[in-house]
Scaffold this motif. Structure first.
Motif, short mmCIF file in Angstrom:
data_model
loop_
_atom_site.label_atom_id
_atom_site.label_comp_id
_atom_site.label_asym_id
_atom_site.label_seq_id
_atom_site.Cartn_x
_atom_site.Cartn_y
_atom_site.Cartn_z
N THR A 141 -11.70 -4.99 3.82
CA THR A 141 -10.50 -4.25 4.24
C THR A 141 -9.24 -4.94 3.74
O THR A 141 -8.32 -4.28 3.25
N ALA A 142 -9.19 -6.26 3.82
CA ALA A 142 -8.03 -7.00 3.32
C ALA A 142 -7.85 -6.78 1.83
O ALA A 142 -6.71 -6.62 1.35
N GLU A 143 -8.93 -6.73 1.09
CA GLU A 143 -8.84 -6.47 -0.35
C GLU A 143 -8.35 -5.05 -0.63
O GLU A 143 -7.57 -4.83 -1.55
N LEU A 144 -8.83 -4.10 0.16
CA LEU A 144 -8.46 -2.71 -0.06
C LEU A 144 -6.98 -2.44 0.18
O LEU A 144 -6.37 -1.62 -0.50
N GLY A 175 0.35 -0.43 -3.71
CA GLY A 175 0.29 0.99 -3.39
C GLY A 175 0.07 1.28 -1.93
O GLY A 175 0.31 2.39 -1.45
N PHE A 176 -0.39 0.31 -1.17
CA PHE A 176 -0.62 0.49 0.26
C PHE A 176 0.57 0.01 1.09
O PHE A 176 0.48 -0.04 2.31
N GLY A 177 1.66 -0.32 0.46
CA GLY A 177 2.83 -0.82 1.16
C GLY A 177 3.34 0.08 2.27
O GLY A 177 3.90 -0.40 3.26
N LYS A 178 3.13 1.38 2.14
CA LYS A 178 3.61 2.30 3.17
C LYS A 178 2.77 2.25 4.43
O LYS A 178 3.23 2.61 5.50
N VAL A 179 1.52 1.83 4.31
CA VAL A 179 0.63 1.82 5.47
C VAL A 179 0.20 0.41 5.88
O VAL A 179 -0.43 0.23 6.91
N SER A 180 0.51 -0.58 5.06
CA SER A 180 0.09 -1.94 5.36
C SER A 180 1.15 -2.94 4.93
O SER A 180 1.63 -2.88 3.79
#
Length: 67
Positions: A35-38, A43-48
């Motif tokens: 999960t940390a890698e994903l 690109g995941f900045g909006k959700v993570s």
């Protein structure tokens, strides 16, 4: 599952035994690491916001991750 009371309206105590074996803990560590890698890519900045608190050092150490 265990009864907590003779009162039928009182729900039973459920113990699913999560993380009770070394295999359970190994699989959870794998899931946390994947999960940390994903969510690491930008690109995941909006959700993570990425890793919090302990960070990468914890992901690399089984004992620390278990705690």
């Amino acid at each position: 599952m265990r009864l907590r009371s003779a009162d039928p309206a009182t729900p039973p105590r459920l113990d699913y035994g999560y993380l009770s074996t070394a295999g359970d803990r190994r699989r959870l560590r794998e899931a946390v690491r994947v999960t940390a890698e994903l969510v690491a890519p930008a690109g995941f900045g909006k959700v993570s916001a990425g890793l919090t608190e302990r960070g990468a050092a914890t992901l690399d150490d089984d004992r620390r991750l278990d705690r």
